[in-house]
Write an enzyme that holds these catalytic residues in place. Sequence first.
Site, PDB file in Angstrom:
ATOM      1  N   HIS A  96       7.669 -27.052  27.291  1.00  0.00           N
ATOM      2  CA  HIS A  96       8.890 -27.299  26.519  1.00  0.00           C
ATOM      3  C   HIS A  96       9.737 -26.022  26.451  1.00  0.00           C
ATOM      4  O   HIS A  96      10.936 -26.038  26.736  1.00  0.00           O
ATOM      5  CB  HIS A  96       8.505 -27.777  25.115  1.00  0.00           C
ATOM      6  CG  HIS A  96       9.653 -27.983  24.183  1.00  0.00           C
ATOM      7  ND1 HIS A  96       9.955 -29.205  23.663  1.00  0.00           N
ATOM      8  CD2 HIS A  96      10.569 -27.123  23.664  1.00  0.00           C
ATOM      9  CE1 HIS A  96      11.010 -29.097  22.868  1.00  0.00           C
ATOM     10  NE2 HIS A  96      11.394 -27.823  22.851  1.00  0.00           N
ATOM     11  N   GLU A  97       9.089 -24.917  26.077  1.00  0.00           N
ATOM     12  CA  GLU A  97       9.820 -23.653  25.950  1.00  0.00           C
ATOM     13  C   GLU A  97      10.225 -23.089  27.310  1.00  0.00           C
ATOM     14  O   GLU A  97      11.309 -22.524  27.454  1.00  0.00           O
ATOM     15  CB  GLU A  97       9.006 -22.637  25.149  1.00  0.00           C
ATOM     16  CG  GLU A  97       8.706 -23.069  23.725  1.00  0.00           C
ATOM     17  CD  GLU A  97       9.934 -23.519  22.936  1.00  0.00           C
ATOM     18  OE1 GLU A  97      11.044 -22.988  23.168  1.00  0.00           O
ATOM     19  OE2 GLU A  97       9.782 -24.412  22.080  1.00  0.00           O
ATOM     20  N   HIS A 100      13.401 -24.681  28.393  1.00  0.00           N
ATOM     21  CA  HIS A 100      14.570 -24.023  27.790  1.00  0.00           C
ATOM     22  C   HIS A 100      14.922 -22.748  28.563  1.00  0.00           C
ATOM     23  O   HIS A 100      16.093 -22.473  28.828  1.00  0.00           O
ATOM     24  CB  HIS A 100      14.289 -23.647  26.329  1.00  0.00           C
ATOM     25  CG  HIS A 100      14.331 -24.784  25.373  1.00  0.00           C
ATOM     26  ND1 HIS A 100      15.445 -25.568  25.180  1.00  0.00           N
ATOM     27  CD2 HIS A 100      13.393 -25.267  24.524  1.00  0.00           C
ATOM     28  CE1 HIS A 100      15.189 -26.479  24.264  1.00  0.00           C
ATOM     29  NE2 HIS A 100      13.939 -26.324  23.856  1.00  0.00           N
TER      30      HIS A 100
END
Length: 191
Positions: A96-97, A100
């Site tokens: 998820h990170e 980003h």
Amino acid sequence: MTNLRSSSPAPALGESDAQALDALDPAALERRLLHQAEAAWQLAREVHPALPRPRIWFDLRGRSAGQAHYQRGGLRFNRTLLQENRQAFIDEIVPHEMAHWLVFHLEEGMRARPHGREWKTVMRNLYGLAPVVTHRFDVARASPAPYLYRCCCETLHRFTGRRHSQALKGTRYRCRHCRAPLSFAHRETPQ
């Protein structure tokens, strides 16, 4: 360069062994997260070869599990939530990170919305994961809220130390249900 339009039927980074993760001491667990972050970064470099390697910190506190911190040049993770949610953290929060991180470094990345179309595409098609925006971890130990407030409808509201301090300084809070002002009831004692 990998085509992000093709979908992946399974998590591209694989699924962690829950029992093996449970057996790790805190230092070994952090090394395992670093290994997963490296694998996620290598996969992202197939799409964007110039993607810089993010630095990793375990200094995030509160309710957030992770954060891509562009000014510091890396990813921040919540050590408490990692300890309590090992498999989900390794398998979901790290990609998820990293998604980003990748989206930010793309040509139009600074204009992209944090959980917008580009990020969702990376989650689905590069990492093979559902683009889930928020986690469902129990944050009681990571973000204690021992200050209890009440309203007219008797709903119990939990405040963190920071919010309680703001209330003591005069900030007014209202119940979302009855719209009545909240008043301090008591502080919960740690168990």
